[in-house]
Structures are given as C-alpha cells and as structure tokens.
Scaffold this motif. Structure first.
Motif, mmCIF file in Angstrom:
data_model
loop_
_atom_site.group_PDB
_atom_site.id
_atom_site.type_symbol
_atom_site.label_atom_id
_atom_site.label_comp_id
_atom_site.label_asym_id
_atom_site.label_seq_id
_atom_site.Cartn_x
_atom_site.Cartn_y
_atom_site.Cartn_z
ATOM 1 N N VAL A 114 0.936 -1.240 0.015
ATOM 2 C CA VAL A 114 0.178 -0.207 0.017
ATOM 3 C C VAL A 114 0.935 1.190 -0.238
ATOM 4 O O VAL A 114 0.685 2.229 -0.742
ATOM 5 C CB VAL A 114 -0.977 0.043 1.143
ATOM 6 N N GLN A 115 1.976 1.385 0.877
ATOM 7 C CA GLN A 115 2.845 2.358 1.030
ATOM 8 C C GLN A 115 3.596 2.681 -0.363
ATOM 9 O O GLN A 115 3.521 3.998 -0.910
ATOM 10 C CB GLN A 115 3.718 2.329 1.963
ATOM 11 N N GLU A 116 3.797 1.763 -1.168
ATOM 12 C CA GLU A 116 4.525 1.843 -2.585
ATOM 13 C C GLU A 116 3.451 2.169 -3.451
ATOM 14 O O GLU A 116 3.940 3.060 -4.374
ATOM 15 C CB GLU A 116 5.178 0.598 -2.670
ATOM 16 N N VAL A 117 2.415 2.051 -3.407
ATOM 17 C CA VAL A 117 1.293 2.504 -4.380
ATOM 18 C C VAL A 117 0.986 3.920 -3.961
ATOM 19 O O VAL A 117 0.920 4.608 -4.855
ATOM 20 C CB VAL A 117 0.090 1.617 -4.266
ATOM 21 N N TYR A 118 0.947 4.206 -2.721
ATOM 22 C CA TYR A 118 0.636 5.652 -2.322
ATOM 23 C C TYR A 118 1.938 6.515 -2.934
ATOM 24 O O TYR A 118 1.672 7.586 -3.390
ATOM 25 C CB TYR A 118 0.544 5.741 -0.673
ATOM 26 N N ILE A 119 2.943 5.797 -2.682
ATOM 27 C CA ILE A 119 4.301 6.771 -3.183
ATOM 28 C C ILE A 119 4.017 7.245 -4.509
ATOM 29 O O ILE A 119 4.422 8.274 -5.071
ATOM 30 C CB ILE A 119 5.587 6.102 -2.857
ATOM 31 N N TYR A 120 3.782 6.057 -5.343
ATOM 32 C CA TYR A 120 3.533 6.187 -6.663
ATOM 33 C C TYR A 120 2.393 7.255 -6.981
ATOM 34 O O TYR A 120 2.648 8.155 -7.872
ATOM 35 C CB TYR A 120 3.173 4.958 -7.631
ATOM 36 N N THR A 121 1.428 7.103 -6.460
ATOM 37 C CA THR A 121 0.116 7.886 -6.592
ATOM 38 C C THR A 121 0.686 9.517 -6.389
ATOM 39 O O THR A 121 0.191 10.464 -7.038
ATOM 40 C CB THR A 121 -0.946 7.534 -5.973
ATOM 41 N N ARG A 122 1.313 9.611 -5.126
ATOM 42 C CA ARG A 122 1.556 10.938 -4.850
ATOM 43 C C ARG A 122 2.472 11.584 -5.667
ATOM 44 O O ARG A 122 2.395 12.924 -5.802
ATOM 45 C CB ARG A 122 2.470 10.910 -3.616
#
Length: 227
Positions: A199-207
C-alpha cells in the motif's frame, strides 16, 4: 486540491480496499483527505462506520461521504473551500455514467484489476474510456497469486494498451480483508506486514503522479485541516 478516481467496469477487484488504504496513507502523510463513496453499495461508508466504532474519535478521519453523482461538483467545491489536499472517488462497477463523471473531474485514474481474463477485459475497456477523455490513468494489479505466469501476461497486455502500470502489485493477503472488517487500512492493522508495504509503495507512486512529491511526510509538522 487533487482528485483521484479509482474505477473499473468489473466488481470484486479491490476498488474500495485500495481507496480506503490510500486515504489512510495520505492522512498519515499529513494531507487533508476526503473519500467520496459513489457506489450504491456504499462499501466505503460501511468501512467508515466500522472505523468509527473501533477507533472512536480518532476514527473520524479520513472523511468519508456518501455522494450522489449529480451533487459531485458541489461537494468538490466544498472540499476546495475547506482546504482539502486530496479527494478520492470510489466508483461503482457497471455504472458507466457515474464512472465517466468521476473520471472527467479526476487528475489521475487508478484502475485495479485481477490478473484474470474477464478482469483484464474489463480493465481494457476502462483504460480505453479514460484515454478517450484524455485523462491520465494507471493500472494496479490486485489479488495477485504468489507465483504463476498470470501477472506477467497481464503486464504485457497493459503495455500494449498504452497505459501506465503501477510498479507494485497487491497480492492475495489476509491483512487486506481483516483490516477492512475492522475499519482499518493494512498499514494500521499490520504496520510491518507485506500488505502495508505494498500500500505504501502504491501511495508513493500516486503521490508522485498527483503532487510531484517524492519524499514521504512533506507536510509533517503543519497543522492538518479537516476536510
């Protein structure tokens, strides 16, 4: 204010799980976040109800609202006035008109898909719809098995579609379902677990796509306004 739409023409691909997890990740990153539940099944609202019951006052964020599409622009304007940083739109499957309206106002569209034939077919249709209205979109692989050729095959199809692919996949992990039932995100339920890391890695990408921010916690220390 940035708007993230999470949509797919097929159900059961983890849209609400992804939407709630990213909303919590953004809150943890110091952003003011609202999650708009556009799905008549109101799964995100059910999650929010469970969250407040489990966590009490601290479970009131991120803000989750049950929104009718006809009133979407009004509520988005209210979020801008309130100083929200991010609004996430949890879209329903099948209802193409709702998904279209949400995609039309989004700065980025995330399209979750399982690496299975019917899901990939629906993903292709959703990608084409986003491309037709000129909106940037990225595909997120969800419910991925630990091994087998399906994920690589799905990645190849995404590439042929000309769509971006989020570089991390969400795998079949119990933490996702268990967190949802408690109104939590995986990073809250099991902070050191693999689901939390995904989840954190997806969030980093999205951000990065939405805000151009590479560093986590860029707003740490600032007062966070409620959306």
């Amino acid at each position: 204010m940035k708007i993230l739409a999470i949509t797919s023409q097929k159900g059961g691909v983890g849209k609400t799980t992804l939407a709630t997890a990213l909303a919590v990740a953004a809150e943890q990153d110091g952003k003011s976040v609202a999650l708009f539940d556009l799905d008549p099944q109101a799964s995100a609202c059910f999650w929010a109800d469970r969250r407040q019951k489990e966590l009490g006052e601290s479970g009131q964020t991120p803000t989750v609202r049950d929104i009718q599409t006809a009133r979407l622009s009004h509520y988005l304007d209210r979020m801008r006035e309130a100083g929200a940083d991010l609004v996430i739109l949890d879209c329903p499957p099948v209802h193409r008109d709702i998904a279209h309206d949400a995609a039309s106002v989004a700065d980025l569209i995330l399209i979750p898909t399982k690496p299975e034939v019917f899901d990939i077919r629906a993903m292709q249709q959703t990608v084409q719809a986003a491309q037709q209205i000129g909106k940037p979109c990225a595909v997120v692989m969800t419910f991925c098995p630990p091994s087998g050729p399906e994920v690589d095959q799905a990645r190849q199809i995404v590439g042929k579609q000309g769509a971006a692919l989020v570089p991390v996949a969400l795998h079949q992990r119990k933490a996702y379902g268990r967190a949802q039932m408690q109104g939590l995100a995986p990073q809250e339920y099991e902070p050191g677990g693999k689901a939390a890391q995904e989840v954190q890695e997806v969030y980093i990408y999205t951000r990065l796509q939405l805000f151009g921010e590479k560093k986590h916690g860029s707003k740490t220390g600032q007062s966070r306004k409620r959306a």
